[in-house]
Design a protein around this motif. Sequence first.
Motif, PDB file in Angstrom:
ATOM      1  N   ALA A  33       6.211  -1.681   4.209  1.00 12.67           N
ATOM      2  CA  ALA A  33       7.396  -1.825   5.050  1.00 12.67           C
ATOM      3  C   ALA A  33       8.532  -2.470   4.270  1.00 12.67           C
ATOM      4  N   ASP A  34       8.225  -3.500   3.504  1.00 11.88           N
ATOM      5  CA  ASP A  34       9.252  -4.165   2.706  1.00 11.88           C
ATOM      6  C   ASP A  34       9.871  -3.205   1.695  1.00 11.88           C
ATOM      7  N   GLU A  35       9.028  -2.378   1.073  1.00 10.37           N
ATOM      8  CA  GLU A  35       9.500  -1.393   0.100  1.00 10.37           C
ATOM      9  C   GLU A  35      10.404  -0.356   0.774  1.00 10.37           C
ATOM     10  N   LEU A  36       9.956   0.165   1.932  1.00 14.96           N
ATOM     11  CA  LEU A  36      10.750   1.166   2.653  1.00 14.96           C
ATOM     12  C   LEU A  36      12.066   0.580   3.152  1.00 14.96           C
ATOM     13  N   LYS A  37      12.032  -0.675   3.593  1.00 12.92           N
ATOM     14  CA  LYS A  37      13.244  -1.335   4.069  1.00 12.92           C
ATOM     15  C   LYS A  37      14.236  -1.489   2.913  1.00 12.92           C
ATOM     16  N   GLY A  40      16.057   1.557   2.220  1.00  3.11           N
ATOM     17  CA  GLY A  40      16.883   2.052   3.319  1.00  3.11           C
ATOM     18  C   GLY A  40      16.192   3.079   4.190  1.00  3.11           C
ATOM     19  N   LYS A  41      14.875   3.218   4.054  1.00  6.91           N
ATOM     20  CA  LYS A  41      14.124   4.212   4.832  1.00  6.91           C
ATOM     21  C   LYS A  41      13.561   3.650   6.133  1.00  6.91           C
ATOM     22  N   PHE A  81       4.991   1.067  16.132  1.00  5.52           N
ATOM     23  CA  PHE A  81       5.877   2.137  15.699  1.00  5.52           C
ATOM     24  C   PHE A  81       6.716   1.690  14.518  1.00  5.52           C
ATOM     25  N   ASN A  82       7.232   2.666  13.826  1.00  2.84           N
ATOM     26  CA  ASN A  82       8.181   2.456  12.743  1.00  2.84           C
ATOM     27  C   ASN A  82       9.329   3.424  12.965  1.00  2.84           C
ATOM     28  N   LEU A  83      10.543   2.932  12.912  1.00  3.26           N
ATOM     29  CA  LEU A  83      11.726   3.776  13.003  1.00  3.26           C
ATOM     30  C   LEU A  83      12.219   3.977  11.582  1.00  3.26           C
TER      31      LEU A  83
END
Length: 131
Positions: A33-37, A40-41, A81-83
């Motif tokens: 999650a930290d990587e995707l954040k 910007g994903k 969930f993940n947006l």
Amino acid sequence: MKFLVLIYNEPALLDALPPSEFDTTMRGCFDKADELKKDGKLLDARMLQAPSTAKSIRVRNGRRTTHDGPFAETKEVLGGFNLIEAADMDEALGIAAEFPWSSTGCVEVRPLEDMDAVRRRVKAAPAMSSA
């Protein structure tokens, strides 16, 4: 384009995980999650409390009924969930495939509707600004 990544888990499989394995998997989720954040994903991610804390409401013929827990009988329950933001469904599926919870349930990817476009189509008032 925005996608909702729904994480379904089978409680029996989760309960069977040794606590250390669950903790390791959760740490992996946080790292991902930290990587995707950072990229910007990932726009938001939330974990849901147990289904036993849920209430389901239905209104039929003006009568409201409330039930404890999820209304539908199911083996897998929505766990969170993940947006995400992705160019298209293929990219969204690629992102979702890296979530580890598919081994204890299912990861569903669903595109979000453009609510402003829906408002225009149905001739509803523009949304109020959240600023």
